[in-house]
Design a protein around this motif. Sequence first.
Motif, PDB file in Angstrom:
ATOM      1  N   ALA A  48      28.876  44.027  49.437  1.00 39.75           N
ATOM      2  CA  ALA A  48      30.142  43.696  48.611  1.00 39.75           C
ATOM      3  C   ALA A  48      29.539  43.222  47.104  1.00 39.75           C
ATOM      4  CB  ALA A  48      30.826  42.542  48.992  1.00 39.75           C
ATOM      5  N   MET A  49      30.811  43.418  46.193  1.00 40.09           N
ATOM      6  CA  MET A  49      30.545  42.877  44.773  1.00 40.09           C
ATOM      7  C   MET A  49      31.684  42.203  44.495  1.00 40.09           C
ATOM      8  SD  MET A  49      30.983  46.850  43.189  1.00 40.09           S
ATOM      9  CE  MET A  49      30.419  46.268  41.548  1.00 40.09           C
ATOM     10  N   LEU A  50      31.719  41.346  43.532  1.00 40.66           N
ATOM     11  CA  LEU A  50      32.902  40.831  42.789  1.00 40.66           C
ATOM     12  C   LEU A  50      33.254  41.421  41.449  1.00 40.66           C
ATOM     13  CD1 LEU A  50      32.231  36.925  43.484  1.00 40.66           C
ATOM     14  CD2 LEU A  50      33.264  38.567  45.000  1.00 40.66           C
ATOM     15  N   THR A  51      34.342  41.360  41.175  1.00 43.81           N
ATOM     16  CA  THR A  51      35.090  42.098  40.022  1.00 43.81           C
ATOM     17  C   THR A  51      35.684  40.967  39.102  1.00 43.81           C
ATOM     18  OG1 THR A  51      36.858  42.994  41.011  1.00 43.81           O
ATOM     19  CG2 THR A  51      34.917  44.522  40.670  1.00 43.81           C
ATOM     20  N   SER A  52      36.173  41.330  38.112  1.00 41.24           N
ATOM     21  CA  SER A  52      36.718  40.240  37.167  1.00 41.24           C
ATOM     22  C   SER A  52      38.236  40.017  37.276  1.00 41.24           C
ATOM     23  CB  SER A  52      36.577  40.663  35.615  1.00 41.24           C
ATOM     24  OG  SER A  52      37.302  42.017  35.530  1.00 41.24           O
ATOM     25  N   SER A  53      38.910  40.905  38.416  1.00 37.84           N
ATOM     26  CA  SER A  53      40.269  41.046  38.774  1.00 37.84           C
ATOM     27  C   SER A  53      40.434  42.009  39.755  1.00 37.84           C
ATOM     28  CB  SER A  53      40.933  41.282  37.635  1.00 37.84           C
ATOM     29  OG  SER A  53      40.886  42.815  37.359  1.00 37.84           O
ATOM     30  N   GLY A  54      41.546  41.746  40.680  1.00 36.95           N
ATOM     31  CA  GLY A  54      41.862  42.695  41.808  1.00 36.95           C
ATOM     32  C   GLY A  54      42.081  44.175  40.868  1.00 36.95           C
TER      33      GLY A  54
ATOM     34  N   GLY B 292      40.462  37.080  39.890  1.00 36.25           N
ATOM     35  CA  GLY B 292      39.405  37.950  40.393  1.00 36.25           C
ATOM     36  C   GLY B 292      39.419  39.049  41.391  1.00 36.25           C
ATOM     37  N   GLY B 293      38.435  39.718  41.557  1.00 32.57           N
ATOM     38  CA  GLY B 293      38.744  40.914  42.448  1.00 32.57           C
ATOM     39  C   GLY B 293      37.357  40.943  43.417  1.00 32.57           C
ATOM     40  N   ALA B 294      37.351  41.942  44.537  1.00 33.85           N
ATOM     41  CA  ALA B 294      36.118  42.200  45.235  1.00 33.85           C
ATOM     42  C   ALA B 294      36.307  43.553  45.910  1.00 33.85           C
ATOM     43  CB  ALA B 294      35.967  41.204  46.709  1.00 33.85           C
ATOM     44  N   ILE B 295      35.077  44.134  46.017  1.00 33.22           N
ATOM     45  CA  ILE B 295      34.978  45.409  46.835  1.00 33.22           C
ATOM     46  C   ILE B 295      34.122  45.175  47.998  1.00 33.22           C
ATOM     47  CG2 ILE B 295      34.475  47.920  46.852  1.00 33.22           C
ATOM     48  CD1 ILE B 295      34.719  47.614  43.553  1.00 33.22           C
TER      49      ILE B 295
ATOM     50  N   ARG C  50      26.025  40.850  33.160  1.00 33.41           N
ATOM     51  CA  ARG C  50      27.146  41.909  32.898  1.00 33.41           C
ATOM     52  C   ARG C  50      27.075  42.786  34.367  1.00 33.41           C
ATOM     53  NH1 ARG C  50      26.164  45.164  28.648  1.00 33.41           N
ATOM     54  NH2 ARG C  50      25.422  47.022  29.809  1.00 33.41           N
ATOM     55  N   LEU C  51      25.892  43.015  34.742  1.00 30.23           N
ATOM     56  CA  LEU C  51      25.835  43.779  35.942  1.00 30.23           C
ATOM     57  C   LEU C  51      25.850  42.918  37.238  1.00 30.23           C
ATOM     58  CD1 LEU C  51      23.865  45.179  33.534  1.00 30.23           C
ATOM     59  CD2 LEU C  51      23.432  46.655  35.546  1.00 30.23           C
ATOM     60  N   GLN C  52      24.870  41.874  37.345  1.00 25.27           N
ATOM     61  CA  GLN C  52      24.938  40.938  38.530  1.00 25.27           C
ATOM     62  C   GLN C  52      24.399  39.469  38.251  1.00 25.27           C
ATOM     63  OE1 GLN C  52      21.992  43.483  41.037  1.00 25.27           O
ATOM     64  NE2 GLN C  52      22.949  42.660  42.825  1.00 25.27           N
ATOM     65  N   ASN C  53      24.882  38.796  39.067  1.00 23.55           N
ATOM     66  CA  ASN C  53      24.604  37.134  38.986  1.00 23.55           C
ATOM     67  C   ASN C  53      24.567  36.530  40.387  1.00 23.55           C
ATOM     68  OD1 ASN C  53      25.887  34.396  39.041  1.00 23.55           O
ATOM     69  ND2 ASN C  53      25.029  34.752  36.778  1.00 23.55           N
ATOM     70  N   PRO C  54      23.506  35.851  40.629  1.00 25.73           N
ATOM     71  CA  PRO C  54      23.280  35.226  41.993  1.00 25.73           C
ATOM     72  C   PRO C  54      24.630  34.471  42.549  1.00 25.73           C
ATOM     73  CG  PRO C  54      21.322  34.754  40.460  1.00 25.73           C
ATOM     74  CD  PRO C  54      22.606  35.470  39.471  1.00 25.73           C
ATOM     75  N   THR C  55      24.947  33.800  41.718  1.00 33.00           N
ATOM     76  CA  THR C  55      26.201  33.135  42.091  1.00 33.00           C
ATOM     77  C   THR C  55      27.379  34.004  42.683  1.00 33.00           C
ATOM     78  OG1 THR C  55      25.951  31.439  40.621  1.00 33.00           O
ATOM     79  CG2 THR C  55      28.093  31.156  41.849  1.00 33.00           C
ATOM     80  N   ASN C  56      27.696  35.137  42.037  1.00 28.73           N
ATOM     81  CA  ASN C  56      28.513  36.169  42.312  1.00 28.73           C
ATOM     82  C   ASN C  56      27.965  36.967  43.876  1.00 28.73           C
ATOM     83  OD1 ASN C  56      29.368  35.681  39.769  1.00 28.73           O
ATOM     84  ND2 ASN C  56      29.973  37.623  39.492  1.00 28.73           N
ATOM     85  N   ASP C  57      26.932  36.890  43.725  1.00 24.65           N
ATOM     86  CA  ASP C  57      26.244  37.777  44.904  1.00 24.65           C
ATOM     87  C   ASP C  57      26.340  36.913  46.333  1.00 24.65           C
ATOM     88  OD1 ASP C  57      25.931  39.782  43.425  1.00 24.65           O
ATOM     89  OD2 ASP C  57      23.564  39.891  43.472  1.00 24.65           O
ATOM     90  N   LEU C  58      26.210  35.691  46.192  1.00 17.64           N
ATOM     91  CA  LEU C  58      26.193  34.901  47.370  1.00 17.64           C
ATOM     92  C   LEU C  58      27.715  34.625  47.783  1.00 17.64           C
ATOM     93  CD1 LEU C  58      23.949  31.757  46.110  1.00 17.64           C
ATOM     94  CD2 LEU C  58      23.538  33.574  47.985  1.00 17.64           C
ATOM     95  N   VAL C  59      28.741  34.847  47.099  1.00 21.12           N
ATOM     96  CA  VAL C  59      30.066  34.648  47.460  1.00 21.12           C
ATOM     97  C   VAL C  59      30.437  36.237  47.679  1.00 21.12           C
ATOM     98  CG1 VAL C  59      32.329  34.289  46.536  1.00 21.12           C
ATOM     99  CG2 VAL C  59      30.489  33.088  45.499  1.00 21.12           C
ATOM    100  N   ALA C  60      29.987  37.277  47.082  1.00 16.76           N
ATOM    101  CA  ALA C  60      30.185  38.432  47.783  1.00 16.76           C
ATOM    102  C   ALA C  60      29.927  38.518  49.116  1.00 16.76           C
ATOM    103  CB  ALA C  60      29.823  39.508  46.658  1.00 16.76           C
ATOM    104  N   ALA C  61      28.530  37.911  49.328  1.00 14.50           N
ATOM    105  CA  ALA C  61      27.848  38.276  50.623  1.00 14.50           C
ATOM    106  C   ALA C  61      28.724  37.800  51.619  1.00 14.50           C
ATOM    107  CB  ALA C  61      26.517  37.842  50.691  1.00 14.50           C
ATOM    108  N   LYS C  62      29.400  36.572  51.217  1.00 13.17           N
ATOM    109  CA  LYS C  62      30.409  35.985  52.198  1.00 13.17           C
ATOM    110  C   LYS C  62      31.793  36.882  52.526  1.00 13.17           C
ATOM    111  CE  LYS C  62      31.322  31.533  52.537  1.00 13.17           C
ATOM    112  NZ  LYS C  62      32.124  29.871  52.178  1.00 13.17           N
TER     113      LYS C  62
END
Length: 429
Positions: free
Chosen positions: A78-84, A217-220, A56-68
């Motif tokens: 950066a972090m990914l979110t469920s939507s814009g 999805g979304g990102a910050i 619910r807080l963090q997941n390795p797949t998300n973090d790799l994509v957020a790093a890109k």
Amino acid sequence: MNTQKIGTKCVQAGYTPGNGEPRQIPIVQSTTFRYETSEDMGKLFDLEASGYFYSRLQNPTNDLVAAKIAALEGGTAAMLTSSGQAANFLALFNICEAGSHIVSSSSIYGGTFNLISVTMAKMGIESTFVSPDCSDEELAAAFRDNTRAVFGETIANPALTVLDIERFAKAAHAHGVPLIVDNTFPTPANCRPIEWGADIVTHSTTKYMDGHGVAVGGAIVDSGNFDWMAHADKFPGLCTPDESYHGITYAEKFGQGGAFITKATSQLMRDLGCIQSPQNAFYLNLGLESLHVRMPRHVENGQAVAEFLAGHKLVKSVNYPGLPSDKYYERAQKYMPNGGCGVVSFELKGGKAAAEIFMKNLKLAAIETHVADARTCCLNPATSTHRQMTEQQLIEAGVPAGLVRISCGLEDKEDLIADLKQALDAVQG
Ligand SMILES: *Cc1c(COP(=O)(O)O)cnc(C)c1O
């Protein structure tokens, strides 16, 4: 710092597998993670060690994509979110609370306008909207002592106005607050707001980043450039101890480059849980791998369609910042010399009735509540998203009844223009 060019980053940034590891980003489809001792896990809860404990807080797949995405925008984290929507809410709520105030461009996505003006107002967060074309005096007058952020969109959806990022950043910084820019439409392939002074960048990754109409999805992204401690009185959430984390002060412990995203993850994601699923993050990464190849084609098609429409006798007006006659042409040339995006809006002389006939006759372009897809799609706001408004209200909202928004996909432009042409012929009857 990663000095590679944007295309190389789209393909490779964020993930470098070790010897014998998967070439593609693995989908870590697991809600939780195993530890040897309670002490090991305790360190994660205290933010003393970094690692994963609950998706619910963090997941390795998300973090790799957020790093890109951080690398693409030139940010530090950066972090990914469920939507814009979730991205813009978290970005604002990370530094605003009851009693705060936001200055926002009035030319923004309807969902974000509603978020700020209605939902955040219910939380006690006030806002002032200014035209993206307001004077320096009007912009300065919008600020109050309790202003905590300035918000705008690089290219606004659906108005297609272009934000003067440098000017808005300068005004924000003069008042000791960050500029948050929603960069959904141009994407970092065409504009990187951090290079022009933006402090935080947000995305609806649902649009061009995904690009195939697959995953919401979304990102910050944090630039790492805003000095929170220099304005500590304004940002107590970042600059004073967080009692829900044993008295950690984010700006001290994680520094200027890490504080914003760490707080948004460990506090807001923990409490609100609007995280992107790792499966969707995987799809998003497939989209990112070709972003730099797709965007020029979207721009090429948008430009060709805008030029065709501008020359057609049934068309009253066309909005597209790539047209030299467009109000935002010069500004777009400055911030997006390679073009902005593939979304064009135009008004038919025949109004709503003409728009209906036109859209009914389109064969390639589908009627959808969507933009920034590989497939061309279009929408008549007056008969869909703005359906509840009267003719007069539509005019006041700047959405005339005959306005059509078309999002040019990746097809061949000759076929798109032929489709528009035959639908316009049908209008003429
Ligand atoms: C679509 C959109 C949003 C909202 O994103 P969702 O992913 O639909 O929640 C926010 N900002 C802009 C500019 C958008 O186009």
